[in-house]
Design an enzyme around this catalytic site. Structure first.
Site, PDB file in Angstrom:
ATOM      1  N   LYS A  95       0.806  -1.214   0.000  1.00 26.81           N
ATOM      2  CA  LYS A  95       0.000   0.000   0.000  1.00 26.81           C
ATOM      3  C   LYS A  95       0.847   1.275   0.000  1.00 26.81           C
ATOM      4  CE  LYS A  95      -4.251  -1.876   0.566  1.00 26.81           C
ATOM      5  NZ  LYS A  95      -4.200  -3.004   1.467  1.00 26.81           N
ATOM      6  N   GLU A 117      -9.909   5.700   3.597  1.00 30.44           N
ATOM      7  CA  GLU A 117     -10.680   4.607   4.177  1.00 30.44           C
ATOM      8  C   GLU A 117      -9.697   3.474   4.464  1.00 30.44           C
ATOM      9  OE1 GLU A 117     -10.138   4.903   0.976  1.00 30.44           O
ATOM     10  OE2 GLU A 117      -9.438   2.867   0.570  1.00 30.44           O
ATOM     11  N   SER A 391       1.738  -9.878  -0.990  1.00 29.88           N
ATOM     12  CA  SER A 391       1.375  -8.466  -0.885  1.00 29.88           C
ATOM     13  C   SER A 391       1.651  -7.850   0.478  1.00 29.88           C
ATOM     14  CB  SER A 391      -0.103  -8.287  -1.240  1.00 29.88           C
ATOM     15  OG  SER A 391      -0.915  -9.148  -0.462  1.00 29.88           O
TER      16      SER A 391
HETATM   17  C1  LIG Z   1      -5.108  -4.153   1.185  1.00 29.41           C
HETATM   18  C2  LIG Z   1      -4.404  -5.413   0.965  1.00 29.41           C
HETATM   19  C3  LIG Z   1      -4.755  -6.272  -0.096  1.00 29.41           C
HETATM   20  C4  LIG Z   1      -5.925  -6.028  -0.991  1.00 29.41           C
HETATM   21  O1  LIG Z   1      -5.865  -4.862  -1.741  1.00 29.41           O
HETATM   22  P1  LIG Z   1      -5.573  -4.887  -3.298  1.00 29.41           P
HETATM   23  O2  LIG Z   1      -5.882  -3.515  -3.724  1.00 29.41           O
HETATM   24  O3  LIG Z   1      -6.441  -5.918  -3.908  1.00 29.41           O
HETATM   25  O4  LIG Z   1      -4.139  -5.220  -3.457  1.00 29.41           O
HETATM   26  C5  LIG Z   1      -4.003  -7.405  -0.294  1.00 29.41           C
HETATM   27  N1  LIG Z   1      -2.962  -7.703   0.519  1.00 29.41           N
HETATM   28  C6  LIG Z   1      -2.614  -6.924   1.552  1.00 29.41           C
HETATM   29  C7  LIG Z   1      -1.481  -7.319   2.416  1.00 29.41           C
HETATM   30  C8  LIG Z   1      -3.329  -5.757   1.815  1.00 29.41           C
HETATM   31  O5  LIG Z   1      -2.968  -4.976   2.838  1.00 29.41           O
END
Ligand SMILES: *Cc1c(COP(=O)(O)O)cnc(C)c1O
Length: 406
Positions: A95, A117, A391
């Site tokens: 993020k 948000e 992610s």
């Molecule tokens: C917020 C988040 C997601 C989902 O958001 P996307 O916009 O689909 O990437 C996925 N993995 C993590 C670790 C997150 O914090």
């Protein structure tokens, strides 16, 4: 632009039929200002240099591309598996890539205040972080349910000086927090920039956030070529709104690489699989696949992963689904929890529950017949090469996953 309607679109920012600007007219000047600022910035070498240096020195990029050999064994040695370590970013997820970009744009627009948000709290933390970095006032809207299940992230935001406002409407999760953030933005639009956390919302957000997250794919492409001297056969990422997925996909979408987007199948309590189970509709300013009733009422999403708990999805993913370029599927809560425990034990990496969906799907396509993954029977192929986008890190999910890990 249709100025007779309170909801208007000027027809820009479409991905096929999806996207658009379905917003109250009061927001249109703001979206146009944002688009102008972004267009100018992306062509300005000074902006690129400033962003690149923050990504490197503040967030720690490039993130590693790590080969997970014990995970490979666990998946029957059916592939070489690489993890793109977005979990090693400052604040623990992808993020921050987007937040650093948007905070620089907010400064250029002369805004004094940021709203955001958050679901899992990851985007809220990343936003509070960049606001502290540049000294802007920060207000984060968060569903009451999420504030409970992600309490440590609430504390982090407070520590960095952000105000966290509990949202008590609806299911008290991400969709409701988004609606409140938009309401705040409409009211204070002259002084305030809204940092959306994913590739959702009205144009230019989906394209702009994608461009800020494309650094994941650019790096992953260079890294796999350096390590293996070829492109991967498949790239797998989880999809909430879809920003980490579109970020890594963007590095491979023009090539012959199979792309998999994994949604949250949830449990009997419900799902968050907008692409797999939804129908096109309008939510938060954009036309895209959406979990809705026949009457068009939004169905509350459910997932064990708070960051995937959103009934919509980015419009570009809807287009990529319809064109067939990306394969979208889902895994359920239990599969994600198993993958969460597996990676922790096998590799000493505790993945976010969101990322665990991509890991679970990796296991599934490697253990199932080639019909699911036609690339696995390319003639003359030795071992397939797979990249999973990790992610984020899972420290935030400890309370969620309990102590039953024997
Ligand atoms: C917020 C988040 C997601 C989902 O958001 P996307 O916009 O689909 O990437 C996925 N993995 C993590 C670790 C997150 O914090």
């Amino acid at each position: 632009m249709n100025t007779n309607s309170i909801f208007s679109t000027d027809g820009t920012g479409r991905f096929g039929p999806y996207g658009g600007q379905f917003v109250p007219e009061t927001l249109m000047p703001c979206l146009q200002e944002l688009e102008r600022t972004w267009d100018a910035a992306r062509q300005d070498p000074a902006f690129k240099t400033e962003l690149a240096s923050l990504l490197a020195d503040y967030s720690g990029r490039p993130t590693p591309l790590y080969r997970a050999q014990r995970l490979e064994k666990h998946c029957g040695d059916a592939a070489r598996i690489y993890l793109k370590r977005e979990d090693l970013n400052h604040t623990g997820a992808h993020k921050i890539n987007n937040c650093l970009g948007q905070i620089l744009l907010a400064k250029r627009m002369g805004k004094s205040r940021i709203v955001a948000e958050t679901g899992a709290g990851q985007h809220g933390v990343a936003t509070a972080t960049v606001c502290a970095l540049v000294g802007l006032e920060c207000t984060v809207y968060m569903g009451e349910v999420d504030m409970k299940r992600q309490a440590p992230n609430v504390r982090r935001m407070h520590l960095m000086g952000a105000a966290v406002i509990p949202v008590t409407s609806g299911a008290r999760t991400l969709k409701d927090a988004s609606s409140e953030a938009i309401r705040d933005w409409v009211t204070h639009v002259a002084t305030t920039h809204y940092i959306i956390g994913s590739v959702v919302g009205p144009h230019p957000y989906p394209a702009m956030v994608r461009d800020f997250q494309a650094v994941i794919g650019t790096e992953a492409r260079q890294q796999i070529l350096a390590k293996e001297d070829r492109l991967p056969d498949a790239v797998i990422a989880c999809v909430g709104g879809g920003s980490n997925a579109i970020g890594i996909f963007s590095g491979f979408v023009a090539d012959e690489v199979a792309l998999y987007g994994v949604e949250a199948g949830g449990s009997q309590a419900g799902s968050s699989a907008a692409l797999s189970l939804g129908e096109p509709g309008v939510l938060h300013g954009s036309f895209s696949y959406l979990l809705q009733t026949q009457d068009g009422q939004v169905i509350p999403a459910h997932s064990v992963a708070a960051g995937l708990d959103y009934p919509g999805v980015g419009p570009e993913h809807s287009h990529l689904k319809d064109t067939g370029r990306v394969c979208y599927d889902s895994v359920n809560d239990d599969e994600a929890l198993t993958a969460f425990a597996d990676l922790s034990r096998l590799e000493g990496i505790i993945p976010a529950l969101e990322s665990s969906h991509a890991l679970a799907y990796c296991r599934r396509i490697l253990s199932q017949p080639t019909a699911v993954a036609p690339w696995r029977k390319k003639p003359g192929m030795k071992k397939p090469l797979v990249i999973v986008n990790l992610s984020g890190r899972g420290d935030k999910d400890m309370a969620q996953t309990g102590e039953d890990d024997s």
